[in-house]
Design an enzyme around this catalytic site. Structure first.
Site, PDB file in Angstrom:
ATOM      1  CB  CYS A   8      -0.962  -0.013   1.187  1.00 45.50           C
ATOM      2  SG  CYS A   8      -0.174   0.001   2.807  1.00 45.50           S
ATOM      3  CG  ASN A  11       4.489  -1.653   5.052  1.00 44.44           C
ATOM      4  OD1 ASN A  11       5.620  -1.936   5.431  1.00 44.44           O
ATOM      5  ND2 ASN A  11       3.535  -2.553   5.019  1.00 44.44           N
ATOM      6  CB  CYS A  13      -3.564   1.626   7.192  1.00 46.04           C
ATOM      7  SG  CYS A  13      -3.267   3.117   8.177  1.00 46.04           S
ATOM      8  NE  ARG A  14      -4.491   1.511   1.868  1.00 43.97           N
ATOM      9  CZ  ARG A  14      -4.310   2.226   0.775  1.00 43.97           C
ATOM     10  NH1 ARG A  14      -5.161   2.111  -0.221  1.00 43.97           N
ATOM     11  NH2 ARG A  14      -3.296   3.048   0.674  1.00 43.97           N
ATOM     12  CB  SER A  15       0.287  -3.556   2.857  1.00 41.57           C
ATOM     13  OG  SER A  15       1.118  -2.571   3.413  1.00 41.57           O
ATOM     14  CG  ASP A 126      -5.463   5.944   2.400  1.00 36.00           C
ATOM     15  OD1 ASP A 126      -5.432   5.621   3.600  1.00 36.00           O
ATOM     16  OD2 ASP A 126      -4.662   6.742   1.889  1.00 36.00           O
TER      17      ASP A 126
HETATM   18  P1  4NP Z   1      -1.735   2.803   4.120  1.00 37.52           P
HETATM   19  O1  4NP Z   1      -2.418   4.139   4.692  1.00 37.52           O
HETATM   20  O2  4NP Z   1      -1.239   3.155   2.725  1.00 37.52           O
HETATM   21  O3  4NP Z   1      -2.875   1.838   4.087  1.00 37.52           O
HETATM   22  O4  4NP Z   1      -0.637   2.420   5.069  1.00 37.52           O
HETATM   23  C1  4NP Z   1      -1.797   5.377   4.731  1.00 37.52           C
HETATM   24  C2  4NP Z   1      -0.863   5.654   5.716  1.00 37.52           C
HETATM   25  C3  4NP Z   1      -0.292   6.920   5.777  1.00 37.52           C
HETATM   26  C4  4NP Z   1      -0.658   7.882   4.864  1.00 37.52           C
HETATM   27  C5  4NP Z   1      -1.586   7.600   3.872  1.00 37.52           C
HETATM   28  C6  4NP Z   1      -2.153   6.336   3.806  1.00 37.52           C
HETATM   29  N1  4NP Z   1      -0.099   9.174   4.938  1.00 37.52           N
HETATM   30  O5  4NP Z   1      -0.575  10.084   4.225  1.00 37.52           O
HETATM   31  O6  4NP Z   1       0.853   9.389   5.744  1.00 37.52           O
END
Ligand code: 4NP
Length: 161
Positions: A8, A11, A13-15, A126
């Site tokens: 993602c 790295n 939240c989702r992954s 997201d």
């Molecule tokens: P992820 O979520 O891609 O599922 O880990 C996010 C984590 C951080 C951010 C965006 C999405 N950010 O903007 O810092």
């Protein structure tokens, strides 16, 4: 040994959620010696950080641990991992830009493409700026897609018997 890497943006939240779910499914299926699971981010924004507390709380309520520490996906990962699972189409664009040959590109899939019930919903949304409900939704989406992915890998590579 088949290696899977969920990818993602951050790295955190989702992954890591998909990774934790898949590790649990693989262990339950008795396939831990045949399938290895990892995750990474297309960005370096959160490198070295544990998964987001909201993701960890949500997963823990469902009996899944998320021990991963954020790292950035690197081009060599295309050699190490047979399946590179993008959480959304933006992640896939970024991964395709890194892939230097057709073999690497063939390893990139949208995670939700393995959930036969979600053919028209390509992305794991997201949740970072969403409320707690967004994290529950991400968990449910990842759980459904990971089941489909495990079935696919088992069938495609004859790991069933
Ligand atoms: P992820 O979520 O891609 O599922 O880990 C996010 C984590 C951080 C951010 C965006 C999405 N950010 O903007 O810092």
């Amino acid at each position: 040994m088949y290696r899977l890497c969920f990818v993602c943006l951050g790295n955190i939240c989702r992954s890591p959620t998909a990774e934790g779910i898949m590790v649990t499914l693989v262990e339950e299926a008795g396939l831990a010696s045949k399938i290895r699971v990892d995750s990474a981010g297309t960005s370096a924004w959160h490198v070295g950080e544990p998964a987001d507390q909201r993701s960890r709380d949500c997963a823990e309520r469902r009996g899944v641990r998320l021990p991963s520490i954020s790292r950035q996906f690197v081009v060599e990962d295309f050699e190490r991992f047979h399946y590179v699972l993008a959480m959304d189409r933006d992640n896939r664009v970024d991964l395709r830009a890194l892939a230097s040959d057709p073999v690497a590109e063939d390893r990139i899939h949208l995670l939700r493409s393995f959930d036969t019930a979600s053919k028209h919903e390509p992305d794991v949304p997201d949740p970072y700026y969403a409320g707690d409900a967004g994290f529950d939704r991400v968990f449910d989406i990842c759980a459904a897609a990971c089941r489909g992915l495990l079935d696919h890998v088992v069938e495609r590579h004859g790991l069933g018997a």
